[in-house]
Design a protein around this motif. Structure first.
Motif, PDB file in Angstrom:
ATOM      1  N   TRP A 113       0.832  -1.212   0.000  1.00 24.88           N
ATOM      2  CA  TRP A 113       0.000   0.000   0.000  1.00 24.88           C
ATOM      3  C   TRP A 113       0.864   1.259   0.000  1.00 24.88           C
ATOM      4  CZ3 TRP A 113      -3.683  -2.025   4.402  1.00 24.88           C
ATOM      5  CH2 TRP A 113      -4.626  -2.907   3.836  1.00 24.88           C
ATOM      6  N   LEU A 114       1.993   1.217   0.725  1.00 30.57           N
ATOM      7  CA  LEU A 114       2.923   2.357   0.716  1.00 30.57           C
ATOM      8  C   LEU A 114       3.503   2.579  -0.677  1.00 30.57           C
ATOM      9  CD1 LEU A 114       4.906   1.752   4.038  1.00 30.57           C
ATOM     10  CD2 LEU A 114       3.321   3.628   3.602  1.00 30.57           C
ATOM     11  N   ALA A 115       3.871   1.490  -1.356  1.00 26.82           N
ATOM     12  CA  ALA A 115       4.394   1.609  -2.722  1.00 26.82           C
ATOM     13  C   ALA A 115       3.324   2.163  -3.659  1.00 26.82           C
ATOM     14  CB  ALA A 115       4.888   0.248  -3.217  1.00 26.82           C
ATOM     15  N   ASN A 152      -9.832  -4.812   4.421  1.00 17.11           N
ATOM     16  CA  ASN A 152     -10.307  -3.480   4.792  1.00 17.11           C
ATOM     17  C   ASN A 152      -9.091  -2.622   5.133  1.00 17.11           C
ATOM     18  OD1 ASN A 152     -11.100  -1.267   6.504  1.00 17.11           O
ATOM     19  ND2 ASN A 152     -13.098  -2.249   6.753  1.00 17.11           N
ATOM     20  N   ARG A 153      -8.809  -1.625   4.324  1.00 14.62           N
ATOM     21  CA  ARG A 153      -7.581  -0.848   4.504  1.00 14.62           C
ATOM     22  C   ARG A 153      -7.593  -0.041   5.806  1.00 14.62           C
ATOM     23  NH1 ARG A 153      -8.010   0.178  -1.384  1.00 14.62           N
ATOM     24  NH2 ARG A 153      -8.780   2.279  -0.967  1.00 14.62           N
ATOM     25  N   ASP A 154      -8.736   0.464   6.201  1.00 16.53           N
ATOM     26  CA  ASP A 154      -8.808   1.218   7.451  1.00 16.53           C
ATOM     27  C   ASP A 154      -8.528   0.313   8.653  1.00 16.53           C
ATOM     28  OD1 ASP A 154      -9.403   3.607   6.209  1.00 16.53           O
ATOM     29  OD2 ASP A 154     -11.570   3.294   6.318  1.00 16.53           O
ATOM     30  N   LEU A 155      -9.044  -0.895   8.599  1.00 16.73           N
ATOM     31  CA  LEU A 155      -8.896  -1.828   9.713  1.00 16.73           C
ATOM     32  C   LEU A 155      -7.479  -2.387   9.809  1.00 16.73           C
ATOM     33  CD1 LEU A 155     -10.342  -3.480  11.962  1.00 16.73           C
ATOM     34  CD2 LEU A 155     -10.774  -5.233  10.223  1.00 16.73           C
ATOM     35  N   MET A 156      -6.839  -2.667   8.663  1.00 18.18           N
ATOM     36  CA  MET A 156      -5.577  -3.405   8.651  1.00 18.18           C
ATOM     37  C   MET A 156      -4.341  -2.530   8.454  1.00 18.18           C
ATOM     38  SD  MET A 156      -6.699  -6.317   9.401  1.00 18.18           S
ATOM     39  CE  MET A 156      -5.245  -7.342   9.230  1.00 18.18           C
ATOM     40  N   GLN A 157      -4.507  -1.228   8.358  1.00 14.73           N
ATOM     41  CA  GLN A 157      -3.341  -0.366   8.138  1.00 14.73           C
ATOM     42  C   GLN A 157      -2.469  -0.300   9.392  1.00 14.73           C
ATOM     43  OE1 GLN A 157      -2.590   2.859   9.439  1.00 14.73           O
ATOM     44  NE2 GLN A 157      -4.356   2.944  10.811  1.00 14.73           N
ATOM     45  N   ILE A 158      -1.163  -0.102   9.167  1.00 17.10           N
ATOM     46  CA  ILE A 158      -0.181  -0.030  10.246  1.00 17.10           C
ATOM     47  C   ILE A 158       0.409   1.369  10.380  1.00 17.10           C
ATOM     48  CG2 ILE A 158       2.111  -0.813  11.007  1.00 17.10           C
ATOM     49  CD1 ILE A 158       1.470  -3.535   9.792  1.00 17.10           C
ATOM     50  N   TYR A 159       0.715   1.998   9.257  1.00 17.80           N
ATOM     51  CA  TYR A 159       1.503   3.227   9.268  1.00 17.80           C
ATOM     52  C   TYR A 159       0.675   4.508   9.327  1.00 17.80           C
ATOM     53  CZ  TYR A 159       5.163   0.008   7.721  1.00 17.80           C
ATOM     54  OH  TYR A 159       6.044  -1.033   7.625  1.00 17.80           O
ATOM     55  N   GLY A 160      -0.636   4.388   9.407  1.00 17.66           N
ATOM     56  CA  GLY A 160      -1.470   5.578   9.401  1.00 17.66           C
ATOM     57  C   GLY A 160      -1.755   6.094   8.004  1.00 17.66           C
ATOM     58  N   LEU A 161      -1.296   5.344   6.997  1.00 21.97           N
ATOM     59  CA  LEU A 161      -1.519   5.729   5.603  1.00 21.97           C
ATOM     60  C   LEU A 161      -2.969   5.477   5.210  1.00 21.97           C
ATOM     61  CD1 LEU A 161      -0.456   6.307   2.615  1.00 21.97           C
ATOM     62  CD2 LEU A 161      -0.256   3.831   2.460  1.00 21.97           C
TER      63      LEU A 161
END
Length: 300
Positions: A113-115, A152-161
């Motif tokens: 997701w960061l990339a 779910n990107r909101d649920l599984m995100q780590i970096y606050g992105l």
């Protein structure tokens, strides 16, 4: 004179690849290798992101150079990424820890997701059409792209992105991949997929089984839904999907189409961008037979 000529040709070839840092913080630096077509595009290049395999503990982004070079010769930008190898020094087998296995998926997905965000933020600089970003990977990389597309990107995100709420990948290519829960794939979030897998794979299940076929009392027990189960699920949803089954093939086929018959991946991406719908199951004989592959009559 000839030596100088050859040196110039080598330099021109080498300039097609750029190594870029797509994320950096106090403790982490993540790079990617980007291959761009020589010919300019007025509309922006479609992009493929590749995630290498290695059990979330090994491998390197150079494993994606072959497919990235090939696609860049056919009008696509393509990048192969390094990512957090969370399982390095940990057990990813049956006697591992389930929560650590899931965390390995999660770190890799977040790095992808960061990339993705890097190219969304730098689309003009590299002339990328952000509506045409594909993701791909083999083995652990395939598991990464499947969860990156459907978690779910909101649920599984780590970096606050936070990627744009309406962002969706144009499609994905998975080599010997699997997903933890078929229910993650719905009519609302479905994207075109190309899947390939050996139906004798004893590492990542071709259909539905535990990772490594671990017994149910194993500390590292993790149920996975492999390519065949994903294909049938997507067909029920009337989605666009193609499956290439290597009859009798094991996990060694996880990178086959990224290294050979690369025109099949190009054809898939071209068809998706042309708006074509498909749902084919392609049977590829390997001359191999084993106990797991014997369960599938279409390989007889």
């Amino acid at each position: 004179m000839l030596l100088g000529c050859c040196l110039l040709l080598f330099q021109a070839e080498a300039q097609k690849m750029q190594t870029l840092t797509y994320f950096r913080n106090d403790t982490l630096k993540l790079d990617l290798d980007l291959f761009l077509p020589e010919k300019a595009s007025n509309t922006g290049f479609p992009l493929l992101l590749f995630v290498h395999g290695g059990g979330f503990s090994g491998g390197e982004r150079q494993q994606g150079h072959s497919i990235c070079k090939y696609l860049s010769q056919h009008g696509y930008a393509a990048a192969t990424i390094s990512y957090t190898l969370y399982m390095k020094g940990r057990k990813f087998s049956c006697d591992g820890v389930l929560s650590e296995k899931i965390q390995a998926f999660r770190y890799a997905v977040n790095d992808l997701w960061l990339a993705t965000d890097f190219f969304l933020s730098n689309s003009q600089k590299y002339n990328i059409d952000v509506s045409r970003i594909f993701i791909s990977g083999s083995s652990a990389g395939a598991e990464t792209v499947l969860h990156a597309a459907y978690w779910n990107r909101d649920l599984m995100q780590i970096y606050g992105l936070k990627l744009p709420e309406n962002f969706k990948y144009a499609g994905l290519v998975s080599g010997a991949g699997a997903i933890m829960d078929l229910n993650l794939i719905t009519k609302n979030n479905l994207i075109p997929m190309m899947l390939f897998h050996g139906n004798g794979d004893s590492t990542v299940p071709y259909a539905t089984a535990a990772h490594h076929y671990c017994p149910t009392d194993a500390t590292g027990w993790l149920m996975l839904f492999g390519s065949y189960s994903i294909y049938n699920h997507v067909k029920e949803l009337n989605g666009t999907v193609s499956l290439f089954t290597f009859c009798g093939g094991g996990h060694e086929y996880s990178g086959t189409l990224f290294e050979k018959d690369q025109q099949l991946i190009l054809g898939f991406m071209d068809d998706v961008l042309a708006g074509k719908k498909f749902g084919a199951h392609n049977i590829i004989p390997t001359g191999k037979k084993n106990e797991k592959s014997a369960a599938y009559s279409f390989c007889d």
